[in-house]
Design a protein around this motif. Structure first.
Motif, PDB file in Angstrom:
ATOM      1  N   ARG A  45       0.823  -1.212   0.000  1.00  0.00           N
ATOM      2  CA  ARG A  45       0.000   0.000   0.000  1.00  0.00           C
ATOM      3  C   ARG A  45       0.857   1.262   0.000  1.00  0.00           C
ATOM      4  O   ARG A  45       0.447   2.302  -0.521  1.00  0.00           O
ATOM      5  CB  ARG A  45      -0.934  -0.029   1.212  1.00  0.00           C
ATOM      6  CG  ARG A  45      -2.052   0.970   1.158  1.00  0.00           C
ATOM      7  CD  ARG A  45      -3.087   0.738   2.238  1.00  0.00           C
ATOM      8  NE  ARG A  45      -2.578   0.565   3.569  1.00  0.00           N
ATOM      9  CZ  ARG A  45      -2.232   1.555   4.387  1.00  0.00           C
ATOM     10  NH1 ARG A  45      -2.325   2.802   3.995  1.00  0.00           N
ATOM     11  NH2 ARG A  45      -1.793   1.299   5.604  1.00  0.00           N
ATOM     12  N   ASP A  46       2.051   1.176   0.570  1.00  0.00           N
ATOM     13  CA  ASP A  46       2.952   2.326   0.624  1.00  0.00           C
ATOM     14  C   ASP A  46       3.662   2.602  -0.705  1.00  0.00           C
ATOM     15  O   ASP A  46       4.371   3.607  -0.818  1.00  0.00           O
ATOM     16  CB  ASP A  46       4.006   2.125   1.719  1.00  0.00           C
ATOM     17  CG  ASP A  46       3.418   2.265   3.113  1.00  0.00           C
ATOM     18  OD1 ASP A  46       2.322   2.841   3.260  1.00  0.00           O
ATOM     19  OD2 ASP A  46       4.062   1.779   4.064  1.00  0.00           O
ATOM     20  N   ASN A  50      -1.987   2.766  -7.920  1.00  0.00           N
ATOM     21  CA  ASN A  50      -3.294   3.376  -8.097  1.00  0.00           C
ATOM     22  C   ASN A  50      -4.061   3.406  -6.772  1.00  0.00           C
ATOM     23  O   ASN A  50      -4.038   2.437  -6.010  1.00  0.00           O
ATOM     24  CB  ASN A  50      -4.063   2.562  -9.155  1.00  0.00           C
ATOM     25  CG  ASN A  50      -5.363   3.203  -9.546  1.00  0.00           C
ATOM     26  OD1 ASN A  50      -6.214   3.480  -8.709  1.00  0.00           O
ATOM     27  ND2 ASN A  50      -5.529   3.422 -10.847  1.00  0.00           N
ATOM     28  N   SER A  51      -4.753   4.507  -6.515  1.00  0.00           N
ATOM     29  CA  SER A  51      -5.496   4.648  -5.256  1.00  0.00           C
ATOM     30  C   SER A  51      -6.601   3.595  -5.121  1.00  0.00           C
ATOM     31  O   SER A  51      -6.997   3.267  -4.000  1.00  0.00           O
ATOM     32  CB  SER A  51      -6.068   6.055  -5.125  1.00  0.00           C
ATOM     33  OG  SER A  51      -7.012   6.304  -6.149  1.00  0.00           O
ATOM     34  N   ILE A  52      -7.092   3.085  -6.228  1.00  0.00           N
ATOM     35  CA  ILE A  52      -8.107   2.014  -6.159  1.00  0.00           C
ATOM     36  C   ILE A  52      -7.521   0.809  -5.434  1.00  0.00           C
ATOM     37  O   ILE A  52      -8.157   0.239  -4.538  1.00  0.00           O
ATOM     38  CB  ILE A  52      -8.591   1.621  -7.571  1.00  0.00           C
ATOM     39  CG1 ILE A  52      -9.372   2.769  -8.198  1.00  0.00           C
ATOM     40  CG2 ILE A  52      -9.429   0.340  -7.527  1.00  0.00           C
ATOM     41  CD1 ILE A  52      -9.692   2.592  -9.664  1.00  0.00           C
ATOM     42  N   TYR A  53      -6.297   0.417  -5.794  1.00  0.00           N
ATOM     43  CA  TYR A  53      -5.647  -0.728  -5.132  1.00  0.00           C
ATOM     44  C   TYR A  53      -5.378  -0.408  -3.669  1.00  0.00           C
ATOM     45  O   TYR A  53      -5.557  -1.261  -2.801  1.00  0.00           O
ATOM     46  CB  TYR A  53      -4.343  -1.108  -5.819  1.00  0.00           C
ATOM     47  CG  TYR A  53      -4.456  -1.332  -7.313  1.00  0.00           C
ATOM     48  CD1 TYR A  53      -5.525  -2.019  -7.865  1.00  0.00           C
ATOM     49  CD2 TYR A  53      -3.486  -0.844  -8.177  1.00  0.00           C
ATOM     50  CE1 TYR A  53      -5.622  -2.213  -9.232  1.00  0.00           C
ATOM     51  CE2 TYR A  53      -3.575  -1.042  -9.545  1.00  0.00           C
ATOM     52  CZ  TYR A  53      -4.646  -1.720 -10.072  1.00  0.00           C
ATOM     53  OH  TYR A  53      -4.741  -1.904 -11.413  1.00  0.00           O
ATOM     54  N   LYS A  54      -4.951   0.824  -3.401  1.00  0.00           N
ATOM     55  CA  LYS A  54      -4.667   1.212  -2.009  1.00  0.00           C
ATOM     56  C   LYS A  54      -5.928   1.098  -1.154  1.00  0.00           C
ATOM     57  O   LYS A  54      -5.874   0.604  -0.032  1.00  0.00           O
ATOM     58  CB  LYS A  54      -4.119   2.640  -1.949  1.00  0.00           C
ATOM     59  CG  LYS A  54      -2.701   2.761  -2.478  1.00  0.00           C
ATOM     60  CD  LYS A  54      -2.165   4.159  -2.303  1.00  0.00           C
ATOM     61  CE  LYS A  54      -0.768   4.224  -2.874  1.00  0.00           C
ATOM     62  NZ  LYS A  54       0.070   5.229  -2.247  1.00  0.00           N
ATOM     63  N   ASN A  55      -7.056   1.541  -1.686  1.00  0.00           N
ATOM     64  CA  ASN A  55      -8.307   1.470  -0.931  1.00  0.00           C
ATOM     65  C   ASN A  55      -8.741   0.026  -0.700  1.00  0.00           C
ATOM     66  O   ASN A  55      -9.231  -0.315   0.382  1.00  0.00           O
ATOM     67  CB  ASN A  55      -9.405   2.258  -1.644  1.00  0.00           C
ATOM     68  CG  ASN A  55      -9.159   3.759  -1.578  1.00  0.00           C
ATOM     69  OD1 ASN A  55      -8.537   4.259  -0.650  1.00  0.00           O
ATOM     70  ND2 ASN A  55      -9.640   4.480  -2.576  1.00  0.00           N
TER      71      ASN A  55
END
Length: 189
Positions: A45-46, A50-55
């Motif tokens: 996550r760090d 893409n923010s989709i994967y992070k979420n």
């Protein structure tokens, strides 16, 4: 509250409900490996992804805390003396598994079909995914082993199984997104 309690200095630790067991107990190995997995997912996550994967990974980390709590609770301590469940409002449910399946299906839509096994590597972020996948498989094996000894919530095992699939597909999708080399293993003749 201090971080150190000194109660584990003799090689034991407490489960939810107060039962003390050796630190090498299969239950401790099970939820300890889930904790390790959660840390590896934090590392993914760090990364610059893409923010989709992070979420999605934040959701996964939240679910892994629940998995850890379930694994840290022996069957005889699941219900309090009052008759209430110790882990009220905590559980892994079918929609948690469907969430991972939907994420897998969505990522696979843009990926070329697999024709061979994939060798881990090609980009640091992709490698982190493969490491997390391997730790997830170990967590699953330990949960299955624990289930052979004491009944374990079957949804935990199912969730860990699907999560390892998700991490594999995420590694492939990140290889694709990052234009990393995805090396397929081709057996020697």
């Amino acid at each position: 509250m201090k971080v150190y309690t000194k109660t584990g200095d003799t090689g034991t630790t407490a489960l939810f409900g107060g039962t003390r067991v050796p630190k090498h107990h299969i239950r401790i190995e099970s939820y300890g490996t889930v904790d390790e997995l959660n840390s590896h997912i934090g590392l993914i996550r760090d990364q610059d992804i893409n923010s989709i994967y992070k979420n999605v990974l934040i959701e996964v980390q939240d679910r892994l805390f629940t998995v850890g709590a379930i694994l840290a609770t022996p069957p005889e301590k699941e219900t309090l003396k009052s008759g209430e469940k110790r882990l009220q409002n905590l559980g892994i449910i079918e929609t948690d598994i469907e969430f991972l399946e939907n994420q897998i299906d969505s990522m696979e839509e843009s990926l070329p079909p697999m024709t061979h096994f994939v060798l881990p590597g090609g980009h640091t972020t992709v490698s982190y995914c493969h490491i997390a996948r391997c730790v997830c498989r170990r967590a699953e094996r330990l949960a299955v082993h624990l289930n052979d000894i004491e009944p374990t919530n079957e949804m935990v095992i199912k969730y860990l199984n699907r999560l390892s699939d998700y991490l594999f597909v995420l590694a492939r999708k990140l290889s694709y997104d990052l234009k990393a080399d995805e090396v397929q293993w081709i057996p020697r003749k």
